[in-house]
Design a protein around this motif. Structure first.
Motif, PDB file in Angstrom:
ATOM      1  N   ALA A   1       3.839   7.683  13.558  1.00  0.00           N
ATOM      2  CA  ALA A   1       4.893   7.182  12.673  1.00  0.00           C
ATOM      3  C   ALA A   1       5.575   8.300  11.895  1.00  0.00           C
ATOM      4  CB  ALA A   1       4.308   6.154  11.711  1.00  0.00           C
TER       5      ALA A   1
ATOM      6  N   ILE B   1      -1.789   5.891  15.229  1.00  0.00           N
ATOM      7  CA  ILE B   1      -0.557   5.205  14.840  1.00  0.00           C
ATOM      8  C   ILE B   1       0.141   5.883  13.669  1.00  0.00           C
ATOM      9  CG2 ILE B   1       0.322   3.035  13.888  1.00  0.00           C
ATOM     10  CD1 ILE B   1      -1.778   1.592  15.525  1.00  0.00           C
ATOM     11  N   ALA B   2      -0.638   6.289  12.652  1.00  0.00           N
ATOM     12  CA  ALA B   2      -0.033   6.868  11.453  1.00  0.00           C
ATOM     13  C   ALA B   2       0.631   8.213  11.775  1.00  0.00           C
ATOM     14  CB  ALA B   2      -1.083   7.040  10.367  1.00  0.00           C
TER      15      ALA B   2
ATOM     16  N   ILE C   1       4.409   0.498  21.186  1.00  0.00           N
ATOM     17  CA  ILE C   1       4.230  -0.905  20.828  1.00  0.00           C
ATOM     18  C   ILE C   1       3.790  -1.717  22.032  1.00  0.00           C
ATOM     19  CG2 ILE C   1       5.540  -2.962  20.128  1.00  0.00           C
ATOM     20  CD1 ILE C   1       7.067  -1.052  18.238  1.00  0.00           C
TER      21      ILE C   1
ATOM     22  N   ARG D   1      10.106   0.384  23.710  1.00  0.00           N
ATOM     23  CA  ARG D   1       8.876  -0.046  23.037  1.00  0.00           C
ATOM     24  C   ARG D   1       7.676   0.745  23.512  1.00  0.00           C
ATOM     25  NH1 ARG D   1      11.369  -5.074  23.103  1.00  0.00           N
ATOM     26  NH2 ARG D   1      11.237  -6.103  21.081  1.00  0.00           N
TER      27      ARG D   1
ATOM     28  N   LEU E   1       4.357  -1.603  12.806  1.00  0.00           N
ATOM     29  CA  LEU E   1       3.719  -0.624  13.692  1.00  0.00           C
ATOM     30  C   LEU E   1       4.483   0.692  13.680  1.00  0.00           C
ATOM     31  CD1 LEU E   1       2.696  -2.473  16.950  1.00  0.00           C
ATOM     32  CD2 LEU E   1       1.406  -0.651  15.867  1.00  0.00           C
ATOM     33  N   SER E   2       5.799   0.586  13.746  1.00  0.00           N
ATOM     34  CA  SER E   2       6.605   1.789  13.771  1.00  0.00           C
ATOM     35  C   SER E   2       6.512   2.553  12.448  1.00  0.00           C
ATOM     36  CB  SER E   2       8.043   1.425  14.107  1.00  0.00           C
ATOM     37  OG  SER E   2       8.956   2.162  13.336  1.00  0.00           O
ATOM     38  N   PHE E   3       6.204   1.826  11.364  1.00  0.00           N
ATOM     39  CA  PHE E   3       6.016   2.483  10.063  1.00  0.00           C
ATOM     40  C   PHE E   3       4.628   3.113   9.940  1.00  0.00           C
ATOM     41  CE2 PHE E   3       9.545  -0.208   8.434  1.00  0.00           C
ATOM     42  CZ  PHE E   3      10.278   0.790   7.840  1.00  0.00           C
ATOM     43  N   GLY E   4       3.793   2.931  10.963  1.00  0.00           N
ATOM     44  CA  GLY E   4       2.470   3.541  10.919  1.00  0.00           C
ATOM     45  C   GLY E   4       1.381   2.599  10.457  1.00  0.00           C
TER      46      GLY E   4
ATOM     47  N   LEU F   1       4.748  -4.297   4.353  1.00  0.00           N
ATOM     48  CA  LEU F   1       5.498  -3.874   5.540  1.00  0.00           C
ATOM     49  C   LEU F   1       5.360  -4.871   6.679  1.00  0.00           C
ATOM     50  CD1 LEU F   1       5.016  -0.037   5.705  1.00  0.00           C
ATOM     51  CD2 LEU F   1       7.079  -1.320   5.211  1.00  0.00           C
TER      52      LEU F   1
ATOM     53  N   ARG G   1      12.984   7.603   6.505  1.00  0.00           N
ATOM     54  CA  ARG G   1      11.749   8.341   6.809  1.00  0.00           C
ATOM     55  C   ARG G   1      12.031   9.668   7.480  1.00  0.00           C
ATOM     56  NH1 ARG G   1       9.634   4.173  10.381  1.00  0.00           N
ATOM     57  NH2 ARG G   1       8.001   5.660  10.839  1.00  0.00           N
TER      58      ARG G   1
ATOM     59  N   GLN H   1      16.150   1.664   6.720  1.00  0.00           N
ATOM     60  CA  GLN H   1      14.679   1.761   6.669  1.00  0.00           C
ATOM     61  C   GLN H   1      14.190   2.889   7.575  1.00  0.00           C
ATOM     62  OE1 GLN H   1      13.503  -2.079   8.036  1.00  0.00           O
ATOM     63  NE2 GLN H   1      14.145  -3.116   6.164  1.00  0.00           N
TER      64      GLN H   1
ATOM     65  N   SER I   1       6.404   4.250   1.161  1.00  0.00           N
ATOM     66  CA  SER I   1       5.080   4.311   0.540  1.00  0.00           C
ATOM     67  C   SER I   1       3.986   4.509   1.583  1.00  0.00           C
ATOM     68  CB  SER I   1       4.806   3.043  -0.271  1.00  0.00           C
ATOM     69  OG  SER I   1       4.546   1.966   0.598  1.00  0.00           O
ATOM     70  N   VAL I   2       4.295   4.247   2.855  1.00  0.00           N
ATOM     71  CA  VAL I   2       3.293   4.422   3.907  1.00  0.00           C
ATOM     72  C   VAL I   2       3.510   5.716   4.688  1.00  0.00           C
ATOM     73  CG1 VAL I   2       2.360   3.467   6.033  1.00  0.00           C
ATOM     74  CG2 VAL I   2       2.827   1.975   4.105  1.00  0.00           C
ATOM     75  N   SER I   3       4.753   5.960   5.105  1.00  0.00           N
ATOM     76  CA  SER I   3       4.996   7.252   5.750  1.00  0.00           C
ATOM     77  C   SER I   3       6.330   7.782   5.251  1.00  0.00           C
ATOM     78  CB  SER I   3       5.004   7.105   7.278  1.00  0.00           C
ATOM     79  OG  SER I   3       6.085   6.334   7.712  1.00  0.00           O
TER      80      SER I   3
ATOM     81  N   ARG J   1       0.211  -2.378   0.458  1.00  0.00           N
ATOM     82  CA  ARG J   1       1.434  -1.742   0.955  1.00  0.00           C
ATOM     83  C   ARG J   1       1.667  -2.102   2.412  1.00  0.00           C
ATOM     84  NH1 ARG J   1       1.900   3.957  -1.701  1.00  0.00           N
ATOM     85  NH2 ARG J   1       1.113   3.446  -3.749  1.00  0.00           N
TER      86      ARG J   1
ATOM     87  N   GLY K   1       8.465   1.128   3.018  1.00  0.00           N
ATOM     88  CA  GLY K   1       8.276   1.984   4.187  1.00  0.00           C
ATOM     89  C   GLY K   1       7.912   3.394   3.779  1.00  0.00           C
TER      90      GLY K   1
ATOM     91  N   LEU L   1       8.254   9.432  14.548  1.00  0.00           N
ATOM     92  CA  LEU L   1       9.091   8.531  15.311  1.00  0.00           C
ATOM     93  C   LEU L   1       9.366   7.251  14.525  1.00  0.00           C
ATOM     94  CD1 LEU L   1       8.171   7.798  18.975  1.00  0.00           C
ATOM     95  CD2 LEU L   1       8.260   5.925  17.376  1.00  0.00           C
ATOM     96  N   ALA L   2      10.622   6.839  14.545  1.00  0.00           N
ATOM     97  CA  ALA L   2      10.950   5.551  13.924  1.00  0.00           C
ATOM     98  C   ALA L   2      11.573   4.648  14.978  1.00  0.00           C
ATOM     99  CB  ALA L   2      11.922   5.759  12.767  1.00  0.00           C
ATOM    100  N   PHE L   3      11.171   3.401  14.973  1.00  0.00           N
ATOM    101  CA  PHE L   3      11.660   2.443  15.966  1.00  0.00           C
ATOM    102  C   PHE L   3      12.337   1.298  15.233  1.00  0.00           C
ATOM    103  CE2 PHE L   3      10.520  -1.617  18.131  1.00  0.00           C
ATOM    104  CZ  PHE L   3      11.336  -1.482  19.240  1.00  0.00           C
TER     105      PHE L   3
END
Lengths: 263, 353
Positions: free
Chosen positions: A76, A72-73, A53, A48, B247-250, B238, A156, A152, A103-105, B234, A101, A79-81
């Motif tokens: 992302a 954060i963006a 996180i 984490r 958080l991991s998705f940004g 999530l 990405r 998920q 749609s954001v990154s 969006r 997912g 890295l995927a967690f």
């Protein structure tokens, strides 16, 4: 290929550090590293902390940047967690959750909603779970959920994948599927870090095993060097023997609790 | 880059697209239904104006007599507009609250916003407050609004001190709610007979005291905030997958939660300030929308706004029809009608689980 290096990482909850000054250098692209250790050794906290996180001091170097200090963006995108649990009563379908997912990154080649939908389905195909696409997340079994979560993360196309006990709720077939998928991803050049409870799985799938105890690294080496009978005995409080079987795989034979634990 | 899929994969893509289309159509149907019910709301009332007379009067105001014009344009239309707007505002606030608190039983009032507003109103009424530049009829809603907002910021401060976990936020919210309720009781205890009556009536929730200005202000707040809610949709979807995964998705979860709470308090504060406490719409509206549309917030947010508006239009109609000749305070109607709907939803959930 860039490597991941963890330098002097200290992290925990409410000023009570769970991991102390952990350094793991040169985690190569294309490798699968297992984080193992007894309960409360700090495996999940370490994962984490790397994911950003849990607040942590120290740094996580990758590609010339410190991931802990990245927005954060941006983090992302690299890295995927995949955490252990999913909240109750999520009414999204597996496919919807993956598309959300994306749609954001999303990786660069996924530009539109249509692309995202196809990319999501293609990941489900590669994991052999297209039949789950329309299933609501809260109606899936533990194993199916784990596979959906993996999808998920994989969709990405992360450069670093962090999996927190991905096999804990799974039967043997699903364990093979999840670890196989993680292995295949590593072969494409991704850095995969997996927290595992099962030392046999770690021995079988990992290139490198990091053994944690009381929040510190006590061994960091290829499986056959890291997982010795004496070391497992001392750290887990059991009597253990490690042998190599005819297929060349490590076999960990636990004889029982160590005498010191029997009191 | 083109992605090649198996036949089964293509079928899945196709089904997913069809579901998305069906949901969009459902939102449009909801919009039409809400509009028709709002119109039915305008048509319903104690004075015997025919349906066509009212409809014609809305399109061509000149066809109405002076008294009819006042009834339709100054009484019924603003009240019906306010009902729909309050429903939309509370339902949007409700869906955001349920997602940021990850708790399906939350509503805009879960964290004590309505109790704070009630305290603000009660103090303004009982102490007969006045402020320079604010008219006498505006001082009560203004004070209610200020208290509602202040309570959310107080809550944020407390939650931040305790590490921002959702369950602490809910516990603090409950604590605040009880404190505000106790203070309202205290204010009532010291109130004169006349102001006591006013406070009680305010808390029942009613559309009787609103005109175009109030409806216009709420419409403006809604129009101002809705784009931000949709822009966050969006990320909200999530967040349904859990804080860590989001958080991991940004998704910057702290930021998302903070601004969602600001929007919730503005929407709820404005609605409550003008019409008092109207329960259950903010709880039930999102649930109905979720059953129809699913949890993709890009559609769930507009759908919730519409189900909220629709429910309030129905409640407003019922409030005029239940007791002939008397318009019941709408807050009482939503509470009474909301309970069976709520029980039905819980039963539906437990059967589904």
């Amino acid at each position: 290929m860039s490597a991941l290096a963890i330098e002097h990482l200290t992290a925990g909850y409410r000023r009570r550090p769970v991991i102390h000054d952990v350094s793991i250098d040169g985690i190569a692209a294309g490798s699968l590293t297992a984080l193992v250790g007894p309960n409360a050794a700090g495996k999940s906290t370490l994962l984490r902390a790397i994911a950003g996180i849990v607040p942590a001091s120290g740094c996580v170097r990758f590609d010339g940047a410190d991931l802990l200090r990245e927005p954060i963006a941006r983090r992302a995108q690299q890295l995927a967690f995949m955490p252990q649990s999913l909240p109750q009563g999520v009414g999204l379908s597996v496919l919807e959750s993956i598309v959300a997912g994306l749609s954001v990154s999303a990786p660069e080649h996924v530009r539109s909603g249509r692309d995202a939908r196809r990319a999501a389905v293609s990941v489900l195909e590669s994991l052999g779970i297209v039949d789950l696409a329309m299933g609501r997340l809260d109606t899936l079994s533990g194993g199916q959920r784990q596979m959906a979560a993996l999808a998920q993360a994989l969709a990405r196309e992360p450069r670093i994948l962090l999996l927190d006990e991905p096999t804990s709720a799974l039967d043997l077939k699903h364990q093979e599927r999840v670890m196989g998928a993680a292995r295949r991803l590593a072969e494409t050049g991704c850095i995969v870090l997996v927290v595992l409870h099962d030392l046999s799985l770690a021995a079988r799938w990992a290139d490198r095993v990091v053994l944690l105890h009381h929040g510190r690294v006590v061994a960091d080496a290829p499986p056959e060097e890291a997982l010795t009978g004496d070391r497992i005995g001392v750290i887990y409080g059991v009597t253990a023997r490690v042998e190599r079987n005819r297929a060349g795989r490590l076999h960990i034979d636990v004889g029982g609790l160590a005498e010191s634990e029997l009191g | 880059m083109t992605i090649t899929l198996s036949h089964e994969g293509e079928t899945v893509v196709d089904r997913h697209r069809r579901i998305a289309t069906r949901r969009t159509v459902l939102v449009i149907v909801l919009a039409i239904a809400a509009l028709l019910l709002a119109l039915a709301d305008v048509v319903t009332g104690p004075s015997d104006l025919g349906v066509w007379q009212v409809v014609r009067g809305i399109v061509l105001p000149d066809t109405l007599s002076r008294i009819e014009h006042v009834i339709v344009w100054d009484v019924r239309l603003p009240a019906a507009a306010m009902a729909a707007l309050v429903g939309a505002a509370l339902s949007v606030a409700g869906v955001e609250m349920q997602t940021v608190l990850d708790n399906p039983l939350s509503s805009p009032f879960t964290l004590g916003v309505s109790s704070a507003a009630a305290l603000g109103a009660a103090i303004a009424i009982v102490l007969n407050l006045s402020a320079p530049g604010i008219g006498a009829n505006w001082i009560v809603p203004a004070n209610a609004f200020v208290f509602a907002l202040a309570s959310v910021f107080l809550l944020q401060l407390l939650a931040r001190a305790a590490g921002n976990a959702t369950h602490t936020l809910i516990l603090f919210g409950i604590a605040l709610q009880f404190s505000f309720n106790a203070l309202v009781a205290l204010v009532q205890f010291y109130a004169s007979q006349q102001s006591l009556q006013q406070v009680v009536f305010w808390m029942m929730g009613s559309l009787q005291r609103v005109g175009w200005t109030e409806a216009g202000i709420l419409a403006a707040v809604l129009a101002l905030l809705l784009p931000f809610t949709l822009a966050a949709a969006r990320h909200m979807t999530l967040l349904r997958l859990g804080e860590e995964r989001a958080l991991s998705f940004g998704v910057d979860v702290r930021r998302l939660r903070f601004f969602a709470l600001v929007r919730i308090s503005l929407l709820t504060g404005t609605a409550v300030a003008f019409v008092g406490t109207i329960g259950f719409v903010g709880l039930v509206g999102p649930h109905i929308a979720r059953l129809l549309i699913g949890e993709d917030h890009r559609l769930l947010v507009p759908a919730s706004a519409l189900t909220g508006a629709l429910l309030m239009a129905v409640a407003s109609i019922l409030s005029k029809l239940l007791v002939p000749g008397v318009a019941l305070p709408i807050g009482i109607v939503t509470a009474i009608a909301g309970v069976p709907v709520f029980v039905a939803l819980i039963l539906h959930r437990s059967r589904a689980a």
